[in-house]
Design a protein around this motif. Structure first.
Motif, short mmCIF file in Angstrom:
data_model
loop_
_atom_site.label_atom_id
_atom_site.label_comp_id
_atom_site.label_asym_id
_atom_site.label_seq_id
_atom_site.Cartn_x
_atom_site.Cartn_y
_atom_site.Cartn_z
N LEU A 85 -1.97 -7.43 5.14
CA LEU A 85 -1.35 -6.46 4.24
C LEU A 85 -1.37 -6.98 2.80
N ILE A 86 -1.01 -8.25 2.61
CA ILE A 86 -0.99 -8.83 1.27
C ILE A 86 -2.38 -8.84 0.67
N ARG A 87 -3.37 -9.23 1.51
CA ARG A 87 -4.76 -9.27 1.03
C ARG A 87 -5.23 -7.88 0.60
N THR A 88 -4.90 -6.89 1.42
CA THR A 88 -5.31 -5.51 1.12
C THR A 88 -4.63 -5.03 -0.15
N LEU A 89 -3.33 -5.31 -0.31
CA LEU A 89 -2.60 -4.85 -1.50
C LEU A 89 -3.16 -5.51 -2.77
N ILE A 90 -3.46 -6.80 -2.70
CA ILE A 90 -4.02 -7.50 -3.87
C ILE A 90 -5.39 -6.90 -4.23
N PHE A 94 -6.50 -3.93 -3.57
CA PHE A 94 -6.30 -2.57 -4.08
C PHE A 94 -5.81 -2.62 -5.53
N ALA A 95 -4.89 -3.53 -5.81
CA ALA A 95 -4.34 -3.65 -7.16
C ALA A 95 -5.44 -4.05 -8.15
N VAL A 96 -6.28 -5.01 -7.76
CA VAL A 96 -7.39 -5.44 -8.62
C VAL A 96 -8.32 -4.27 -8.89
N VAL A 151 -10.41 -0.06 -12.53
CA VAL A 151 -10.73 1.35 -12.80
C VAL A 151 -10.01 1.81 -14.07
N VAL A 152 -8.71 1.50 -14.19
CA VAL A 152 -7.94 1.92 -15.37
C VAL A 152 -8.54 1.28 -16.63
N PHE A 153 -8.89 0.03 -16.55
CA PHE A 153 -9.50 -0.69 -17.68
C PHE A 153 -10.82 -0.02 -18.08
N GLY A 157 -18.06 4.54 0.28
CA GLY A 157 -17.84 5.88 -0.27
C GLY A 157 -16.78 5.87 -1.34
N ALA A 158 -15.65 5.17 -1.06
CA ALA A 158 -14.55 5.11 -2.04
C ALA A 158 -15.02 4.42 -3.31
#
Lengths: 154, 98, 265
Positions: free
Chosen positions: A4-9, A11-13, A18-20, B59-60
């Motif tokens: 879960l932690i790996r996935t969240l990190i 995703f955050a990166v 994308v925002v940058f 895809g994402a």
């Protein structure tokens, strides 16, 4: 839990990237280079790269605009009149809605003509002036939105 | 899966001692055949899950790239501008006449 | 990612895998579609920028060709469609009406309607484009009234939408022609000056500058004759117009173009 932690990190990166990309990339792509031999406006050095901002444009803003297809066909000028304003050249002074533009340097090609205008600045156009008037509205007319690259960020 | 004869825990194939109670597992041929079949199905499901996950992430990623390209990289279209429309000569016709 | 699915049965994991596969495929197809349209849009932006650059240089045919290429890529974008429009096309009115109803942005719609109104006004027809409350409506009314014997005029009202550049250009051109015909010096000065400020680099500036010089008491006759001569093939017609408008300049002009003496009333 580690998963879960790996996935969240991850995703955050991804979200930060994308925002940058979405905010910085358009501004970076829209940067403009001042031509090397440019000396038409105080404070703009030749060869300098400038960051630009989108509208709205107000009187006093410095606009960068395209005057031709080449990379050096770029002009810079201070906005003195907005769409709907009345512009008049009278006895070598530029009047916007009756008020004289200052500072003002005389424009040689129109010398001898006592009175020019008034002209209403058209919709989506800005009347800009520069020191030597080589690439401003006195030489090219009011600059339309289709030619404006943006206003120079202070 | 091999079911432990002591505690009933379902252990993966090729397990010698129960993962739950440590008792040595004993299985007959029928149980082994069922376990092999179940294992094959589990592996196939795992492969499909892996493929699905890879394609989903791909895809994402490409969708995000396409959206960034469309809305961040591609510049705005210039505003609609009227085409030039000829309003006739500047001088009145009488002036042009010989 | 395997974490939350450990307890799932093989059937459930297979189902999830297939669902992710389908979702991934749909996203890939959507990404390809968005990327394709983005690239088309990018190319169209480049073509439109080039079209505007050509327009600024007076190369109208080249500008229209580039705009038509952009319009082919983006069939619903008024910025490409409007610039690609040939005003001489008999179907132009119908196309403009269809384009106006498809415009999403108010400014684009205004430009489309002003084009329609200007085509109607220049053809001498009633303007039915809905432009009430804009400077364009007043200018188009002045264009229609410019055929009479009384000088047409307009006054822009504060708070109204400013007029479009092409409408302003057409109005000043038509009214300058009327002012020259009616020999109204003040109106010639007003409209010629406005046209010169609107587009100082246009070839018509060679006609406007002598007109303004002729009306400027400070300008010497020699300077005026020099400026009229710069109008090249139109210099004689220009000299004739100035001689009729400002009789006190006639002698200087006749000395350079002797043919004026018998032609100018």
């Amino acid at each position: 839990m580690v998963w879960l932690i790996r996935t969240l990190i991850g995703f955050a990166v991804f979200v930060v990237a994308v925002v940058f990309a979405a905010t910085w990339l358009p501004a970076w792509l829209n940067r403009v280079q001042v031509p090397v031999d440019y000396d038409d406006l105080q404070g703009l050095e030749g060869g300098k790269g400038l960051w630009l901002e989108p509208p709205p444009y107000r009187a006093g803003d410095v606009l960068a605009y395209r005057l031709g297809p080449g990379p050096d066909d770029v002009g810079f000028g201070v906005v003195v009149a907005l769409p709907g304003d009345s512009v008049r050249l009278s006895e070598d002074r530029l009047l916007v809605n009756g008020e004289a533009v200052r500072p003002w340097s005389p424009y040689q090609p129109l010398r001898g003509l006592a009175e020019l205008g008034p002209l209403t600045v058209p919709a989506g156009h800005w009347f800009v002036v520069s020191t030597r008037h080589q690439r401003d509205s006195l030489a090219h007319g009011p600059i339309g939105a289709e030619r404006v690259l943006g206003k120079v960020r202070e | 899966m091999i079911v432990c004869q002591a505690c009933g825990h379902r252990n993966p194939l090729r397990t010698r001692y129960c993962h739950a109670c440590g008792v040595r597992l004993e299985a007959n041929l029928r149980e082994i055949a069922v376990a092999v079949e179940e294992d094959r199905e589990a592996q196939m499901a795992e492969r499909w899950l892996e493929r699905g996950r890879s394609l989903f992430l791909l895809g994402a990623f490409f969708l995000t790239c396409a959206l960034v390209l469309r809305y961040a990289v591609v510049p705005e279209l210039p505003p609609a501008v009227m085409p030039p429309i000829a309003a006739g000569p500047l001088l009145p016709p009488a002036a042009s006449a010989p | 990612m395997n974490g939350p699915f450990v307890s799932w049965s093989s059937g459930q994991r297979l189902l999830l895998g297939v669902a992710l596969l389908i979702a991934g495929a749909v996203m890939l197809v959507a990404a390809a579609g968005i990327a394709w349209r983005a690239v088309q849009r990018w190319l169209a932006v480049g073509e439109l920028r080039a079209a505007h650059a050509q327009l600024h240089r007076g190369r109208l045919d080249e500008a229209r060709r580039l705009a038509a290429a952009a319009a082919e890529r983006l069939p619903r974008e008024p910025s490409a469609q409007l610039l690609a429009l040939d005003p001489a096309d008999p179907q132009a009115g119908e196309r403009l009406r269809a384009l106006a109803s498809a415009c999403e942005r108010a400014n684009d719609r205004h430009a489309v309607l002003a084009t329609l109104g200007l085509l109607q006004a220049l053809a001498g027809r009633a303007v039915d484009a809905p432009l009430e409350g804009t400077g364009d409506a007043r200018l188009l009314a002045a264009i229609r009234a410019a055929h009479g014997e009384r000088m047409a005029s307009w006054r822009l009202v504060a708070g109204e939408d400013p007029p479009q550049r092409q409408v302003l250009l057409a109005a000043h051109t038509v009214l300058l022609r009327q002012a020259l015909r009616l020999r109204s010096r003040d109106d010639v000065r007003l409209h010629a000056g406005a046209l010169l400020l609107l587009d100082p680099g246009h070839p018509r500036a060679a006609l406007l500058r002598p007109l303004l010089l002729a009306l400027s008491p400070a300008a010497a006759d020699e300077e005026l004759v020099r400026a009229v001569a710069e109008a090249r093939e139109e210099s004689e017609a220009l000299a004739r117009t100035i001689a009729a408008l400002v009789p006190e300049r006639r002698a200087a002009l006749t000395a350079r173009w002797p043919g004026l003496a018998e032609q100018t009333p």
